[in-house]
Design a protein around this motif. Structure first.
Motif, mmCIF file in Angstrom:
data_model
loop_
_atom_site.group_PDB
_atom_site.id
_atom_site.type_symbol
_atom_site.label_atom_id
_atom_site.label_comp_id
_atom_site.label_asym_id
_atom_site.label_seq_id
_atom_site.Cartn_x
_atom_site.Cartn_y
_atom_site.Cartn_z
ATOM 1 N N SER A 222 -7.453 53.427 30.682
ATOM 2 C CA SER A 222 -7.973 52.213 31.298
ATOM 3 C C SER A 222 -9.462 52.163 30.996
ATOM 4 C CB SER A 222 -7.757 52.247 32.817
ATOM 5 O OG SER A 222 -8.600 53.214 33.423
ATOM 6 N N PRO A 223 -10.110 51.017 31.167
ATOM 7 C CA PRO A 223 -11.560 50.953 30.934
ATOM 8 C C PRO A 223 -12.328 51.971 31.778
ATOM 9 C CG PRO A 223 -10.655 48.744 31.036
ATOM 10 C CD PRO A 223 -9.539 49.670 31.424
ATOM 11 N N ALA A 224 -11.905 52.168 33.032
ATOM 12 C CA ALA A 224 -12.600 53.131 33.891
ATOM 13 C C ALA A 224 -12.357 54.567 33.430
ATOM 14 C CB ALA A 224 -12.154 52.957 35.340
ATOM 15 N N ASP A 225 -11.119 54.857 32.987
ATOM 16 C CA ASP A 225 -10.824 56.183 32.441
ATOM 17 C C ASP A 225 -11.712 56.454 31.227
ATOM 18 O OD1 ASP A 225 -8.806 56.665 34.281
ATOM 19 O OD2 ASP A 225 -7.199 56.025 32.927
ATOM 20 N N CYS A 226 -11.777 55.475 30.350
ATOM 21 C CA CYS A 226 -12.555 55.629 29.128
ATOM 22 C C CYS A 226 -14.023 55.846 29.449
ATOM 23 C CB CYS A 226 -12.389 54.391 28.243
ATOM 24 S SG CYS A 226 -13.215 54.568 26.650
ATOM 25 N N ALA A 227 -14.558 55.072 30.385
ATOM 26 C CA ALA A 227 -15.967 55.206 30.751
ATOM 27 C C ALA A 227 -16.269 56.591 31.312
ATOM 28 C CB ALA A 227 -16.337 54.130 31.767
ATOM 29 N N ALA A 228 -15.393 57.086 32.174
ATOM 30 C CA ALA A 228 -15.599 58.409 32.765
ATOM 31 C C ALA A 228 -15.508 59.502 31.699
ATOM 32 C CB ALA A 228 -14.565 58.654 33.858
ATOM 33 N N THR A 229 -14.539 59.390 30.804
ATOM 34 C CA THR A 229 -14.379 60.380 29.738
ATOM 35 C C THR A 229 -15.557 60.335 28.785
ATOM 36 O OG1 THR A 229 -11.974 60.109 29.881
ATOM 37 C CG2 THR A 229 -12.825 61.202 27.911
#
Length: 227
Positions: free
Chosen positions: A55-62
């Motif tokens: 997800s966009p939030a997953d990607c940002a955190a990673t």
């Protein structure tokens, strides 16, 4: 007014604003939409909802994690190198204050600096007593591995200049044919690793400088992940 969101990055406790980690809105498009092979494990490590889908939030955190530790390409993909780094952090956490619980580092020699390549950890023992650490370290990359076995500190230089790599090696304590403990400014998880030395954070290298001296024992064992 733009809302800033922080991501807590594993063992280091480093918090990076997503607007900074992503380089601002203009660079947000570089965040990948692909689901990586370690998606579920990366989500769990980062405290994200665990559904195994990018997800966009997953990607940002990673991506924030990747950029904090010099993992490239920092596009938020949950790939092997990102998970290997996180898995090393988990092994370090599990060590707690008993890194020598299984007894691989000898404790019958008085003061000794132990280096566990597998967990990328180092600590100092005074016999059975833990004198300092454990602390994360950055050891030799594939092809330039930190050599294993029993060693001794044989030369110390508080501000050594490397004629090979053309860099300063503060608080250098040599223990094996040019391999030394010394401080660096990089993340301890920055791939692929050192040229064979045991890199340390500045505060840890200073502590080792105070606690060790010429003739003190060093014991290196294990195998660095990825070598």
């Amino acid at each position: 007014m733009r809302r800033r969101v922080g991501v807590t990055l594993g063992l280091t406790g480093l918090v990076v604003p997503l607007t900074v980690a992503l380089g601002g809105p203009a660079r947000a498009a570089s965040c990948t939409t692909r689901t990586g092979p370690y998606q579920t494990r990366v989500e769990r490590f980062l405290g994200r909802p665990v559904d195994g889908r990018q997800s966009p939030a997953d990607c940002a955190a990673t991506r924030a994690f990747q950029r904090a530790h010099g993992i490239t390409p920092a596009i938020g993909y949950a790939g092997p190198l990102t998970w290997r780094t996180m898995n090393t952090m988990l092994a370090q956490r599990a060590a707690g204050k008993t890194p020598n619980r299984a007894g691989p580092c000898p404790t019958n020699r008085g003061r000794i600096a132990c280096v566990d390549l597998t967990r990328q950890l180092s600590w100092i023992q005074d016999g059975a007593r833990l004198a300092y650490g454990p602390v994360p370290v950055r050891t030799g990359r594939d092809g330039a591995e930190t050599r294993t076995g029993a060693k001794r500190v044989y030369h110390r230089n508080v501000r050594h200049w490397s004629t090979i790599y053309k860099v300063w090696m503060p608080y250098a304590q040599f223990f094996d044919g040019g391999q030394a403990f010394h401080s660096v400014t990089k993340s301890m998880y920055n791939p692929p690793g050192s040229g064979g030395c045991v890199n340390m954070r500045d505060a840890d290298a200073r502590a080792y400088w105070r606690l060790l001296g010429n003739g003190d024992d060093v014991y290196v064992y294990g195998r660095k992940p990825g070598t």
